[in-house]
Design an enzyme around this catalytic site. Structure first.
Site, PDB file in Angstrom:
ATOM      1  N   ASP A  11      13.141  -6.508  -8.810  1.00 23.74           N
ATOM      2  CA  ASP A  11      12.086  -6.020  -7.940  1.00 23.74           C
ATOM      3  C   ASP A  11      12.057  -6.948  -6.721  1.00 23.74           C
ATOM      4  OD1 ASP A  11       9.678  -4.759  -7.047  1.00 23.74           O
ATOM      5  OD2 ASP A  11       8.517  -6.354  -7.990  1.00 23.74           O
ATOM      6  N   ASP A  13       8.896  -7.472  -4.195  1.00 24.89           N
ATOM      7  CA  ASP A  13       7.622  -8.152  -3.990  1.00 24.89           C
ATOM      8  C   ASP A  13       7.176  -8.876  -5.263  1.00 24.89           C
ATOM      9  OD1 ASP A  13       5.943  -6.311  -1.418  1.00 24.89           O
ATOM     10  OD2 ASP A  13       8.055  -6.216  -1.947  1.00 24.89           O
ATOM     11  N   GLU A  20       3.532 -10.000  -1.366  1.00 27.98           N
ATOM     12  CA  GLU A  20       3.417  -8.548  -1.432  1.00 27.98           C
ATOM     13  C   GLU A  20       3.421  -8.081   0.026  1.00 27.98           C
ATOM     14  OE1 GLU A  20       3.289  -6.301  -3.882  1.00 27.98           O
ATOM     15  OE2 GLU A  20       3.355  -7.711  -5.562  1.00 27.98           O
ATOM     16  N   ARG A  56      -2.492   3.255   0.144  1.00 27.88           N
ATOM     17  CA  ARG A  56      -2.360   1.943   0.788  1.00 27.88           C
ATOM     18  C   ARG A  56      -1.622   2.042   2.109  1.00 27.88           C
ATOM     19  NH1 ARG A  56       0.638  -1.447  -3.244  1.00 27.88           N
ATOM     20  NH2 ARG A  56       1.109   0.501  -4.333  1.00 27.88           N
ATOM     21  N   SER A  99      12.889  -1.542  -4.755  1.00 29.94           N
ATOM     22  CA  SER A  99      11.535  -1.988  -4.438  1.00 29.94           C
ATOM     23  C   SER A  99      10.622  -0.841  -4.051  1.00 29.94           C
ATOM     24  CB  SER A  99      11.606  -2.987  -3.268  1.00 29.94           C
ATOM     25  OG  SER A  99      10.321  -3.299  -2.793  1.00 29.94           O
ATOM     26  N   GLY A 100       9.365  -0.950  -4.498  1.00 28.75           N
ATOM     27  CA  GLY A 100       8.324  -0.061  -4.001  1.00 28.75           C
ATOM     28  C   GLY A 100       7.833  -0.489  -2.637  1.00 28.75           C
ATOM     29  N   LYS A 144      13.265   3.568  -9.658  1.00 32.41           N
ATOM     30  CA  LYS A 144      13.827   2.248  -9.938  1.00 32.41           C
ATOM     31  C   LYS A 144      14.812   2.325 -11.106  1.00 32.41           C
ATOM     32  CE  LYS A 144      10.356  -0.924  -8.140  1.00 32.41           C
ATOM     33  NZ  LYS A 144       9.744  -2.235  -8.390  1.00 32.41           N
ATOM     34  N   ASN A 170       5.298  -0.748 -12.487  1.00 32.77           N
ATOM     35  CA  ASN A 170       6.311   0.182 -11.990  1.00 32.77           C
ATOM     36  C   ASN A 170       7.739  -0.329 -12.218  1.00 32.77           C
ATOM     37  OD1 ASN A 170       5.892  -1.832  -9.985  1.00 32.77           O
ATOM     38  ND2 ASN A 170       6.742  -0.505  -8.416  1.00 32.77           N
TER      39      ASN A 170
END
Length: 211
Positions: A11, A13, A20, A56, A99-100, A144, A170
């Site tokens: 991942d 962040d 983040e 967000r 990554s998200g 992912k 996630n």
């Protein structure tokens, strides 16, 4: 393409980097507190990730693209990340990041940290500012896991020779899809589900676990 011995997927962040990124961008909009609370709820698995990300990102509307330069200056690589990627490469492995977060930051950060390939979300832009939406399909938990499987297949790496490292809810599908799932700097639900938990915020701690 020469087959790799193994594949490590991280991942971004709070794993590859200590930040983040969405919170740093939200600082530019004066909305960090609300975005931070929503991010923490999503990482604990209390809300749907894609739905949370859309809300967000909406808070980032009108942030100028020029703000990305300030955000990049605030990025802190996680201690041990370059030692880990160097160790993976020395043993014939490949490092991926899924990554998200956002390509707008990861495209600058990933190469310098020894990452070979990466996938993330993109932010919609118009007239030099963020629109407040994600451009394209959201990289969520399923995406992912799919990225890990796709990259392993492309590289000729057996599923058992894949390692996934993450901190948030996630990341759980990706960790379950890997031969070894490692919870790093992780939320309680992730620590509970992982085969191995790495506690100190130092990615070099993962090196002894490499094949």
């Amino acid at each position: 393409m020469t087959a790799a011995r193994f594949l490590v997927v991280l991942d971004a962040d709070s794993t590859l980097i200590r930040n983040e990124v969405i919170e740093l961008i939200a600082d530019e909009a004066g909305r960090r507190a609300e975005v931070q609370a929503a991010t923490e709820a999503a990482m604990r698995g209390e809300v749907d990730f894609a739905e949370s990300l859309r809300s967000r990102v909406a808070a980032l509307r009108d942030v100028p693209v020029s703000a990305f330069a300030r955000v990049l200056q605030r990025i802190e690589p996680t201690p041990g990340v370059q030692e880990l990627t160097a160790a993976v490469h020395s043993r014939g492995g490949i490092v991926g990041v899924v990554s998200g977060g956002f390509h707008e930051i990861l495209d600058d950060v990933a190469p310098g940290l020894g990452v070979d390939r990466w996938r993330a979300n993109r932010l919609s832009v118009a007239d030099g500012a963020l629109v407040g939406t994600v451009d394209g399909t959201i990289v969520d938990a399923a995406a992912k896991a799919a990225s890990l499987r796709e990259w392993a297949a492309e590289l000729g790496v057996a599923p058992r020779a894949t390692i996934a490292i993450g901190d948030g809810a996630n990341d759980l599908e990706m960790m379950a899809a890997a031969g070894l799932g490692i919870a790093f700097n992780a939320k309680p639900a992730v620590r509970a589900a992982a085969a191995i938990v790495v506690g100190p915020q130092d990615l070099a701690e993962v090196i002894p676990l490499l094949p």
